[in-house]
Write a protein that holds these residues in place. Structure first.
Motif, PDB file in Angstrom:
ATOM      1  N   TYR A  58      24.266  57.276-157.604  1.00 29.75           N
ATOM      2  CA  TYR A  58      25.728  57.159-157.651  1.00 29.75           C
ATOM      3  C   TYR A  58      26.155  56.314-158.848  1.00 29.75           C
ATOM      4  O   TYR A  58      27.165  56.603-159.495  1.00 29.75           O
TER       5      TYR A  58
ATOM      6  N   ILE B 190      33.472  60.869-157.078  1.00 32.77           N
ATOM      7  CA  ILE B 190      33.532  59.766-158.038  1.00 32.77           C
ATOM      8  C   ILE B 190      34.757  59.912-158.932  1.00 32.77           C
ATOM      9  O   ILE B 190      35.493  58.945-159.177  1.00 32.77           O
TER      10      ILE B 190
ATOM     11  N   THR C 180      32.798  56.608-166.085  1.00 31.63           N
ATOM     12  CA  THR C 180      33.584  55.373-165.973  1.00 31.63           C
ATOM     13  C   THR C 180      34.112  54.902-167.323  1.00 31.63           C
ATOM     14  O   THR C 180      35.282  54.493-167.425  1.00 31.63           O
TER      15      THR C 180
ATOM     16  N   SER D 267      28.556  57.496-161.844  1.00 27.47           N
ATOM     17  CA  SER D 267      29.757  56.750-162.234  1.00 27.47           C
ATOM     18  C   SER D 267      29.691  56.345-163.706  1.00 27.47           C
ATOM     19  O   SER D 267      30.705  56.374-164.418  1.00 27.47           O
TER      20      SER D 267
ATOM     21  N   SER E 268      37.837  59.167-157.008  1.00 26.13           N
ATOM     22  CA  SER E 268      37.955  57.729-156.777  1.00 26.13           C
ATOM     23  C   SER E 268      38.432  57.005-158.031  1.00 26.13           C
ATOM     24  O   SER E 268      39.299  56.116-157.959  1.00 26.13           O
ATOM     25  N   LEU E 269      37.871  57.403-159.196  1.00 28.53           N
ATOM     26  CA  LEU E 269      38.304  56.778-160.448  1.00 28.53           C
ATOM     27  C   LEU E 269      39.753  57.156-160.772  1.00 28.53           C
ATOM     28  O   LEU E 269      40.516  56.330-161.291  1.00 28.53           O
TER      29      LEU E 269
ATOM     30  N   GLN F  83      26.385  63.657-158.418  1.00 23.22           N
ATOM     31  CA  GLN F  83      27.163  63.452-157.208  1.00 23.22           C
ATOM     32  C   GLN F  83      26.789  64.474-156.140  1.00 23.22           C
ATOM     33  O   GLN F  83      26.764  64.154-154.948  1.00 23.22           O
TER      34      GLN F  83
ATOM     35  N   CYS G 260      27.493  64.192-164.216  1.00 18.60           N
ATOM     36  CA  CYS G 260      28.134  63.421-163.149  1.00 18.60           C
ATOM     37  C   CYS G 260      28.294  64.257-161.891  1.00 18.60           C
ATOM     38  O   CYS G 260      27.985  63.799-160.783  1.00 18.60           O
TER      39      CYS G 260
END
Length: 845
Positions: free
Chosen positions: A598, A676, A606, A602, A679-680, A570, A566
């Motif tokens: 991206y 990422i 995720t 994610s 953001s998560l 990124q 990841c």
């Protein structure tokens, strides 16, 4: 006629004048004969009426007899065939009897004919007499015709001689006129020759070529139009005249070349006047354009001449030169390539000079006019609809360039390899040629040397090299991507060095093409395909099983690989997005591939964040198992369920988030934007706060001690989320909702109607909290539908605030019916408040 003609008419005679013409006498004879015929015929008709009637009756009787007879009736038929009749007579076996029958018929017919002649004898005799008189009339007419012919001969003999004399005199006059005109032309030609000789002898030809050319053209025109060939005095001067013409042309061509080389408009215009005066302007211009077209073709073919390239490289076939296949050997390869590029540069300079000269010629022609006739020189050499001079030269250039490039691509591996590897350099040569032509011919009021589509025409000729260049670019990048993701090894992820080298190689490919925006966009499309391949390869190495989603234990090796992948993805996304110096369309070209990269990045983490959120939601749902109704039941710390929330958040931080968000949380936001993982984490923190606020509002009943306990839980939740997940101050509306819930709990019911704190909370949260202040018979939608807090929360997530209000409104209506059914006249103060707030909040929000 000399004698008097007498003509019988009835019983009298009429004398005709001797001077009457033959035509009149013929007319008199004809009228007298006709009168006599009419009179005699009338008398005959009176005497023979009875005989005629008898003859006609006998004829009808004979015909009727023939019609009744079976044999003779056949002869009266229109389709009678003698051959068929004879065949039938012979086949019947009675030929003799048929013959006798026919003889009888013949005799009957002869008898009838004799009877007809006898009965019409007088009429026949009268006709015979009329024929004799007609012969005499024709004799008179013949005599008149002979007299007319004699008169015509006399008239002809009287007219022929004057006509012959007039014809002879007219021929003499025409000859004299032609002679005079010829003499005038000769005299004029001699005068012009004398002027030309004086001009040439005085040495003024160089200074006044235009006048000499005009005199020469006039002499030539007179010689051709008046057909002076054969005139000795002029024929003696023809050799000298031809020599002078060649001298004028030679001097004019030298001046034209000098003027074209210096791009001197005045000099070129004066020389063009010379050729115009000679009547050779169009042919001279055509010759120059043909020359330029030939130079263009020669320049392009010479630039790609492999023998010349090999010779200029100082090598031979036996010692490192060009092999038969056109590929250079090791020793002479670099020199040959350098020579090829030098020749291509020289070719572009030559093409520029040729096009500029053609444009200069066209420019002068468009401006120059003959001072006497005022005819434009460009109109003289071109017809309406013809292509411009520069267009004709450019068309030859494009055609030759395309042909030579196509041939070089297929026939010479050396040229192919050199131009494919150095395609940006080749493209820069084309751009330089086009830019120079546009710049040097950018004159107001004058069309440029080339059209706007000229560049695309030349680049179209380079299409094979362009395709090969882009293919090699994609091949280099895709080979590297395939090398860092071996398909045989599951879970193999690239190293940091691999990622750095991939970004560097992409940067190198783009740097190689940055001299041309069009080429850069084409390379970007290849980079887009490579990034798509990179995303697909990375996705295939991603772990998606239960081990990747587990959150209760320590981080697993599979999760660590997902984390690393990841971060690498990124990094690629961030560094490619930040590449500078790209065309404005670059983000659009790379949007799909960067989105794919991206998306895979994610996808790596995720599911883990989703599992962590689900775990924290399950802990928060335990709030409904706590007792917030009793008084004096306040813990020293937070509630038990909140302790679980804190424990799991700390666990997530230490095991997972620390690997994804190294250092402080503020460092988790890169230059290109929020990472990422950050953001998560932000989304997870926001969800936790809003989820807690939603279910804290559903706590019912709620005592004062319970309110204090919720306030302590708010403080602990705010602290642990801010320290371990995401700074709460940066969460925006979720954090404001958490902070607004604190005063909401302690506000008096009468203070709720217009309190500004309500603007920070979702309407459903406010209304659910008011259930804790309402009587028990006013059930919440969750209680009314007998749903678990988890299911009811899922329903709220899927339906939204408007549907939540409809559910709440249904419970309020049911409560009102219960009160009315009991006969009570008053509702709980909460009922009208909830109606008012629900309507205003839903309509206003």
């Amino acid at each position: 006629m000399a004698t008097t003609a007498l003509q019988r008419t009835g019983s009298s005679y009429q004398r005709t004048s001797p001077s009457s013409s033959p035509r009149q006498r013929l007319s008199s004879h004809r009228s007298s004969s006709l009168s006599r015929f009419e009179r005699d015929g009338f008398s005959l008709a009176n005497t023979t009426d009875t005989g005629t009637e008898a003859a006609e009756a006998a004829s009808r009787a004979a015909i009727e007899e023939f019609q009744k007879d079976s044999v003779f009736a056949k002869f009266l038929a229109e389709d009678f065939s003698p051959t068929q009749f004879a065949s039938e007579a012979l086949s019947s076996g009675s030929a003799a009897s048929s013959s006798e029958k026919l003889q009888e018929g013949i005799q009957l017919l002869e008898k009838q004919l004799r009877s007809e002649v006898f009965l019409r004898r007088d009429e026949l005799l009268q006709q015979l007499s009329n024929l004799k008189e007609t012969e005499s009339v024709l004799t008179v007419v013949r005599a008149g015709v002979e007299s007319l012919q004699a008169s015509t001969q006399r008239v002809r003999s009287e007219i022929a001689e004057p006509y012959k004399q007039i014809k002879i005199k007219s021929r003499q006059l025409a000859s004299l006129h032609d002679t005079v005109e010829l003499l005038r032309s000769v005299i004029r030609a001699l005068k012009q020759l004398k002027k030309l000789q004086e001009l040439m002898e005085s040495g003024g030809a160089k200074a006044d070529l235009a006048k000499a050319a005009q005199l020469y053209n006039e002499i030539e025109t007179l010689t051709k139009e008046a057909d002076l060939a054969g005139v000795e005095v002029l024929d003696e001067e023809i050799p000298w005249l031809l020599e002078v013409g060649n001298q004028i042309r030679s001097e004019a061509m030298k001046g034209l070349e000098s003027g074209m080389e210096a791009l001197n408009q005045a000099e070129v215009g004066s020389i063009l006047q010379v050729f115009y005066n000679m009547g050779e302007l169009k042919s001279t211009v055509e010759s120059l354009i043909s020359k330029y077209k030939g130079l263009v073709v020669k320049s392009v073919s010479s630039a790609l001449d492999m023998k010349a390239i090999s010779a200029s490289a100082g090598s031979s076939q036996g010692s490192g030169g060009l092999q038969r296949s056109g590929a250079p050997q090791a020793a002479g390869g670099s020199r040959a390539r350098e020579s090829l590029w030098q020749r291509m540069g020289a070719c572009m300079d030559q093409l520029h000079s040729i096009l500029l000269a053609a444009w200069h010629l066209q420019r002068v022609l468009s401006k120059k006019r003959d001072p006497i006739s005022h005819i434009g020189f460009l109109d003289e050499v071109m017809q309406v609809g013809d292509p411009m001079l520069t267009e004709r030269v450019w068309e030859a250039l494009v055609k030759s360039f395309g042909s030579q490039m196509k041939s070089a691509f297929t026939a010479s591996s050396f040229v192919k390899e050199t131009f494919v590897m150095g395609y940006p350099k080749l493209l820069s040569l084309i751009d330089s040629l086009v830019e120079k032509l546009v710049h040097d011919t950018d004159v107001k009021g004058v069309p440029a040397a080339i059209k706007p589509e000229a560049r695309e025409q030349l680049i179209a000729a380079l299409e094979p090299f362009q395709t090969a260049y882009l293919g090699k670019s994609f091949g280099r990048l895709s080979d590297f991507v395939n090398s860092i993701f071996p398909t045989a090894i599951r879970g193999s992820i690239p190293t940091q060095e691999h990622i750095t080298r991939l970004v560097s190689r992409i940067h190198e490919e783009l740097d190689g093409s940055k001299s041309d925006k069009g080429l850069t966009l084409l390379v970007l499309h290849e980079v887009d395909k490579v990034l798509q391949l990179f995303a697909e390869k990375a996705k295939s190495q991603t772990y998606t099983g239960l081990e990747a989603r587990q959150v209760t234990g320590p981080v697993t090796p599979q999760q660590l690989k997902n984390f690393t992948l990841c971060l690498y993805l990124q990094e690629v996304h961030s560094r490619i997005s930040m590449l500078g110096g790209l065309p404005s369309a670059a983000p659009e070209v790379l949007s799909a591939s960067l989105g794919a990269v991206y998306g895979v990045a994610s996808h790596c983490i995720t599911p883990l964040f989703k599992a962590m959120v689900e775990k924290l939601e399950s802990c928060i749902l335990q709030i409904h198992d706590q007792n917030f109704a009793s008084e004096g039941n306040v813990r020293d710390g937070c509630s038990k369920y909140m302790e679980e929330v804190q424990k799991w958040i700390m666990h997530f931080r230490s095991e997972f988030l620390s690997k994804l968000l190294p250092g402080s949380l503020s460092a988790a936001v890169p230059v290109a934007g929020q990472s990422i993982a950050a953001s998560l984490a932000r989304r997870m923190a926001s969800r936790v706060l809003l989820f807690w606020v939603r279910h804290a509002a559903m706590v019912r009943p709620l005592s004062e001690s319970g309110k204090l306990q919720l306030i302590r839980d708010i403080s602990e939740l705010e602290l642990v989320v801010g320290q371990s997940l995401f700074p709460v101050e940066q969460l925006g509306s979720p954090y404001r909702a958490l902070r607004a819930f604190r005063p909401l709990v302690f506000l008096e019911t009468s203070e709720l109607a217009n309190n500004p704190v309500l603007q920070e909370l979702p309407p459903s949260v406010i209304l659910h909290h008011l259930y804790s202040r309402a009587p028990e018979e006013l059930e919440s939608p969750m209680q009314q539908e007998k749903l678990s807090p988890e299911l009811y929360s899922l329903w709220l997530d899927s339906e939204g605030e408007e549907q939540a209000w409809k559910g709440i409104k249904a419970t309020l209506d049911e409560y009102a019916e219960k009160v009315k059914a009991r006969g009570d006249k008053e509702f709980s103060p909460i009922y009208p408040l909830m109606l008012q707030l629900g309507t205003s909040l839903i309509e206003g929000g």
